[in-house]
Design a protein around this motif. Structure first.
Motif, PDB file in Angstrom:
ATOM      1  N   THR A 123       0.833  -1.212   0.000  1.00  0.00           N
ATOM      2  CA  THR A 123       0.000   0.000   0.000  1.00  0.00           C
ATOM      3  C   THR A 123       0.862   1.254   0.000  1.00  0.00           C
ATOM      4  OG1 THR A 123      -1.690  -1.206   1.231  1.00  0.00           O
ATOM      5  CG2 THR A 123      -1.859   1.192   1.179  1.00  0.00           C
ATOM      6  N   HIS A 124       1.855   1.298   0.839  1.00  0.00           N
ATOM      7  CA  HIS A 124       2.714   2.486   0.945  1.00  0.00           C
ATOM      8  C   HIS A 124       4.078   2.153   0.340  1.00  0.00           C
ATOM      9  CE1 HIS A 124      -0.331   4.342   3.405  1.00  0.00           C
ATOM     10  NE2 HIS A 124      -0.313   3.303   4.226  1.00  0.00           N
ATOM     11  N   ILE A 125       4.264   2.579  -0.895  1.00  0.00           N
ATOM     12  CA  ILE A 125       5.491   2.271  -1.635  1.00  0.00           C
ATOM     13  C   ILE A 125       6.431   3.467  -1.578  1.00  0.00           C
ATOM     14  CG2 ILE A 125       6.428   1.813  -3.933  1.00  0.00           C
ATOM     15  CD1 ILE A 125       3.919   0.195  -4.505  1.00  0.00           C
ATOM     16  N   GLU A 126       7.674   3.218  -1.197  1.00  0.00           N
ATOM     17  CA  GLU A 126       8.671   4.280  -1.121  1.00  0.00           C
ATOM     18  C   GLU A 126       9.681   4.214  -2.265  1.00  0.00           C
ATOM     19  OE1 GLU A 126      10.471   4.054   2.697  1.00  0.00           O
ATOM     20  OE2 GLU A 126       8.630   4.565   3.801  1.00  0.00           O
ATOM     21  N   THR A 127       9.944   3.004  -2.796  1.00  0.00           N
ATOM     22  CA  THR A 127      10.934   2.850  -3.860  1.00  0.00           C
ATOM     23  C   THR A 127      10.371   1.939  -4.947  1.00  0.00           C
ATOM     24  OG1 THR A 127      12.730   3.081  -2.265  1.00  0.00           O
ATOM     25  CG2 THR A 127      13.301   2.195  -4.428  1.00  0.00           C
ATOM     26  N   ILE A 128      10.495   2.376  -6.214  1.00  0.00           N
ATOM     27  CA  ILE A 128      10.020   1.604  -7.362  1.00  0.00           C
ATOM     28  C   ILE A 128      11.214   1.286  -8.255  1.00  0.00           C
ATOM     29  CG2 ILE A 128       8.500   1.572  -9.375  1.00  0.00           C
ATOM     30  CD1 ILE A 128       6.770   3.673  -7.984  1.00  0.00           C
ATOM     31  N   ALA A 129      11.331   0.016  -8.657  1.00  0.00           N
ATOM     32  CA  ALA A 129      12.333  -0.390  -9.648  1.00  0.00           C
ATOM     33  C   ALA A 129      11.636  -0.508 -10.997  1.00  0.00           C
ATOM     34  CB  ALA A 129      12.974  -1.713  -9.259  1.00  0.00           C
ATOM     35  N   VAL A 130      12.177   0.169 -12.019  1.00  0.00           N
ATOM     36  CA  VAL A 130      11.576   0.177 -13.353  1.00  0.00           C
ATOM     37  C   VAL A 130      12.531  -0.534 -14.305  1.00  0.00           C
ATOM     38  CG1 VAL A 130      10.672   1.582 -15.236  1.00  0.00           C
ATOM     39  CG2 VAL A 130      10.367   2.322 -12.856  1.00  0.00           C
ATOM     40  N   ILE A 131      12.024  -1.586 -14.960  1.00  0.00           N
ATOM     41  CA  ILE A 131      12.811  -2.335 -15.940  1.00  0.00           C
ATOM     42  C   ILE A 131      12.237  -2.057 -17.325  1.00  0.00           C
ATOM     43  CG2 ILE A 131      13.526  -4.634 -16.705  1.00  0.00           C
ATOM     44  CD1 ILE A 131      13.332  -5.565 -13.819  1.00  0.00           C
ATOM     45  N   THR A 132      12.958  -1.289 -18.107  1.00  0.00           N
ATOM     46  CA  THR A 132      12.519  -0.927 -19.453  1.00  0.00           C
ATOM     47  C   THR A 132      13.683  -0.267 -20.170  1.00  0.00           C
ATOM     48  OG1 THR A 132      10.777   0.190 -20.717  1.00  0.00           O
ATOM     49  CG2 THR A 132      11.648   1.355 -18.806  1.00  0.00           C
ATOM     50  N   SER A 133      13.420   0.162 -21.396  1.00  0.00           N
ATOM     51  CA  SER A 133      14.454   0.875 -22.146  1.00  0.00           C
ATOM     52  C   SER A 133      14.662   2.260 -21.539  1.00  0.00           C
ATOM     53  CB  SER A 133      14.052   1.006 -23.619  1.00  0.00           C
ATOM     54  OG  SER A 133      14.940   1.862 -24.299  1.00  0.00           O
ATOM     55  N   PRO A 134      15.906   2.655 -21.283  1.00  0.00           N
ATOM     56  CA  PRO A 134      16.136   3.971 -20.663  1.00  0.00           C
ATOM     57  C   PRO A 134      15.861   5.139 -21.609  1.00  0.00           C
ATOM     58  CG  PRO A 134      18.211   2.957 -21.234  1.00  0.00           C
ATOM     59  CD  PRO A 134      17.162   1.925 -21.523  1.00  0.00           C
ATOM     60  N   THR A 135      15.691   4.861 -22.891  1.00  0.00           N
ATOM     61  CA  THR A 135      15.471   5.945 -23.867  1.00  0.00           C
ATOM     62  C   THR A 135      14.044   5.967 -24.397  1.00  0.00           C
ATOM     63  OG1 THR A 135      16.230   4.502 -25.663  1.00  0.00           O
ATOM     64  CG2 THR A 135      17.888   5.881 -24.559  1.00  0.00           C
ATOM     65  N   GLY A 136      13.193   5.056 -23.984  1.00  0.00           N
ATOM     66  CA  GLY A 136      11.838   4.988 -24.512  1.00  0.00           C
ATOM     67  C   GLY A 136      10.886   5.942 -23.801  1.00  0.00           C
ATOM     68  N   ALA A 137       9.684   6.053 -24.378  1.00  0.00           N
ATOM     69  CA  ALA A 137       8.668   6.940 -23.795  1.00  0.00           C
ATOM     70  C   ALA A 137       8.095   6.345 -22.516  1.00  0.00           C
ATOM     71  CB  ALA A 137       7.550   7.171 -24.810  1.00  0.00           C
ATOM     72  N   ALA A 138       8.151   5.014 -22.377  1.00  0.00           N
ATOM     73  CA  ALA A 138       7.545   4.365 -21.209  1.00  0.00           C
ATOM     74  C   ALA A 138       8.202   4.818 -19.918  1.00  0.00           C
ATOM     75  CB  ALA A 138       7.642   2.841 -21.355  1.00  0.00           C
ATOM     76  N   VAL A 139       9.535   4.876 -19.894  1.00  0.00           N
ATOM     77  CA  VAL A 139      10.232   5.257 -18.664  1.00  0.00           C
ATOM     78  C   VAL A 139       9.942   6.710 -18.298  1.00  0.00           C
ATOM     79  CG1 VAL A 139      12.381   5.931 -19.817  1.00  0.00           C
ATOM     80  CG2 VAL A 139      12.425   5.143 -17.438  1.00  0.00           C
ATOM     81  N   ARG A 140       9.814   7.576 -19.301  1.00  0.00           N
ATOM     82  CA  ARG A 140       9.491   8.993 -19.014  1.00  0.00           C
ATOM     83  C   ARG A 140       8.083   9.121 -18.444  1.00  0.00           C
ATOM     84  NH1 ARG A 140      11.967   9.562 -24.135  1.00  0.00           N
ATOM     85  NH2 ARG A 140       9.915   9.871 -25.098  1.00  0.00           N
ATOM     86  N   ALA A 161       0.541   1.744 -14.808  1.00  0.00           N
ATOM     87  CA  ALA A 161       1.374   1.048 -13.825  1.00  0.00           C
ATOM     88  C   ALA A 161       1.904   2.017 -12.780  1.00  0.00           C
ATOM     89  CB  ALA A 161       2.534   0.339 -14.534  1.00  0.00           C
ATOM     90  N   ALA A 162       2.323   3.222 -13.224  1.00  0.00           N
ATOM     91  CA  ALA A 162       2.811   4.231 -12.284  1.00  0.00           C
ATOM     92  C   ALA A 162       1.704   4.652 -11.321  1.00  0.00           C
ATOM     93  CB  ALA A 162       3.345   5.436 -13.052  1.00  0.00           C
ATOM     94  N   GLU A 163       0.469   4.727 -11.802  1.00  0.00           N
ATOM     95  CA  GLU A 163      -0.651   5.093 -10.933  1.00  0.00           C
ATOM     96  C   GLU A 163      -0.961   3.977  -9.932  1.00  0.00           C
ATOM     97  OE1 GLU A 163      -3.974   6.155 -13.285  1.00  0.00           O
ATOM     98  OE2 GLU A 163      -3.054   7.954 -14.139  1.00  0.00           O
ATOM     99  N   LEU A 164      -0.884   2.712 -10.406  1.00  0.00           N
ATOM    100  CA  LEU A 164      -1.160   1.596  -9.498  1.00  0.00           C
ATOM    101  C   LEU A 164      -0.088   1.452  -8.418  1.00  0.00           C
ATOM    102  CD1 LEU A 164      -2.306  -1.070 -12.119  1.00  0.00           C
ATOM    103  CD2 LEU A 164      -3.745   0.090 -10.440  1.00  0.00           C
ATOM    104  N   ALA A 165       1.132   1.892  -8.712  1.00  0.00           N
ATOM    105  CA  ALA A 165       2.239   1.717  -7.778  1.00  0.00           C
ATOM    106  C   ALA A 165       2.389   2.873  -6.802  1.00  0.00           C
ATOM    107  CB  ALA A 165       3.550   1.532  -8.548  1.00  0.00           C
TER     108      ALA A 165
END
Length: 411
Positions: free
Chosen positions: A136-153, A258-262
């Motif tokens: 419920t209370h998330i302080e740190t998120i790990a994102v696995i994706t392309s560092p140059t794509g629109a998804a990470v932004r 996903a960012a909203e759910l996390a």
């Protein structure tokens, strides 16, 4: 006369093989049919038959070509095969050597997707029992994706807008191409080894089925299932489904979702903290009030007001118990004393000494055995006579026995 040339079996088979391999059609052709008798050899080769309504042909696909297939052939599958026809010299059987295979009516990637989905589902990788709750209370998120794509932004922008205090760690990975699946598996392991993230978001933006294929690889699915940190999958658009979506703990339709759910909006978290603080204060006041009532109740108890009175009452009760125990003990001793006296009288009455006091004598032979019959003694035998106050040694001069109907008779 010219003798006819005689050929060996091997020569004939080699000749026919050369004819087939040099034939314009048989050396490179496409064949359509239905797979039957399929067998995947332990060495990696595929053996099967290709048939239609009027015939069948034996086929083989060697390991180096079989490894390039994204799906596993199955019996009953309609396919188009590219290859060549040749002869297997050892058996004299001709067969089709398949180099490429394409399903009829449905793409090979779609078949591979359905086969892997069915396999992993049967193993239980999609079961809800294995899915972990997203914290419920998330302080740190790990994102696995392309560092140059629109998804990470999109993920960083939306997560920071909702909660500026959340920390985001990006684990760069290829999300398209032949090396992408291995790269994604590596990133999942690194995020777990790092161990500071509360949740992992894995995904990329939209694309074709070929573009999204790394997220349909079996190695990626098993890495997601083995992760000790909950994983949210966010692959493609809302209509795109991958194997990663089914095995992950939660599926988001897009990376933004996903960012909203996390995350949880900061204001909402602050309001939640304020509610918890108010609830805590009310609970503390209620506990203190209850403790106060209990203290007042205990204060009015007689044992606290007059403690010596309770001690005296207890002493009187103990003295009464002591007197009752003493009386019961005396009664028991008296009763057992009476029983011992009665038993002692019975024992004395049955004693030989008591009988001797009435004038009886007990006779013993030289072996100290009691004489109970005149038949046990002989004339001139020395006996010992026991009386109540001593014993006498006597010699047998004569003996007589009492017979039935007679007073006495000599022996």
């Amino acid at each position: 006369m010219i003798e006819p040339k005689v050929f060996s079996v091997g020569q004939i088979n080699r000749y026919i093989k050369n004819l087939m391999e040099n034939d314009f059609i048989l050396s490179s052709l496409l064949v359509k049919g239905e797979i039957s008798n399929f067998k995947a050899h332990s060495g990696g080769h595929f053996y099967f038959s290709l048939k239609d309504a009027v015939g069948a042909i034996s086929c083989v696909m060697f390991k180096q070509d079989a490894l390039c297939l994204p799906f596993l052939p199955e019996n009953g599958m309609s396919v188009i095969i590219f290859g060549h026809v040749s002869l297997y010299e050892k058996t004299g059987q001709y067969q089709l050597y398949a180099e490429m295979m394409e399903p009829v009516g449905i793409g090979s990637l779609q078949i591979a997707f359905e086969q892997l989905k069915r396999k992993l589902e049967e193993e239980g990788l999609f079961d809800q029992d294995f899915k972990r709750d997203i914290p419920t209370h998330i302080e740190t998120i790990a994102v696995i994706t392309s560092p140059t794509g629109a998804a990470v932004r999109d993920i960083i922008q939306i997560a920071k807008r909702r909660d500026p205090r959340v920390e985001i760690a990006v684990f760069p990975a290829l999300v398209q191409g032949e090396r992408a699946a291995d790269d994604i598996v590596r990133a999942i392991k690194l995020a777990n080894e790092w161990g500071k993230a509360d949740v992992i978001i894995i995904g990329r933006g939209g694309g074709s089925m070929e573009d999204l294929w790394p997220f349909n690889e079996e190695k990626v699915a098993r890495a997601i299932f083995a992760s000790e940190i909950p994983i949210i999958s966010a692959v493609g658009h809302e209509t795109d489904f991958t194997i990663a979506d089914f095995v992950s703990d939660l599926r988001a339709p897009t990376p933004s979702a996903a960012a909203e759910l996390a995350t949880q909006p900061l204001q909402q978290r602050l309001e939640g903290v304020a509610q918890l603080e108010g609830r805590l204060q009310r609970n503390i006041l209620a506990i203190l009030e209850d403790a106060k009532r209990r203290l007042l109740y205990l204060k009015e108890r007689p044992v606290l007001k007059r403690p010596l009175e309770q001690i005296r009452n207890t002493q009187l009760l103990l003295e009464g118990y002591e007197l009752d125990i003493e009386k019961a003990f005396n009664r028991t001793i008296l009763r057992y004393g009476q029983r011992v006296g009665v038993l002692d009288g019975r024992l004395y009455a049955s004693s030989p000494l008591a009988v001797m006091k009435r004038g009886y004598v007990m006779a013993l032979n030289e072996n100290k055995k009691t004489i109970v019959s005149v038949k046990q003694v002989e004339i001139d035998e020395v006996l010992q006579l026991r009386l109540q106050d001593g014993h006498i040694r006597a010699k047998v001069l004569e003996k007589a026995v009492m017979a039935d109907g007679e007073k006495e008779a000599e022996l």
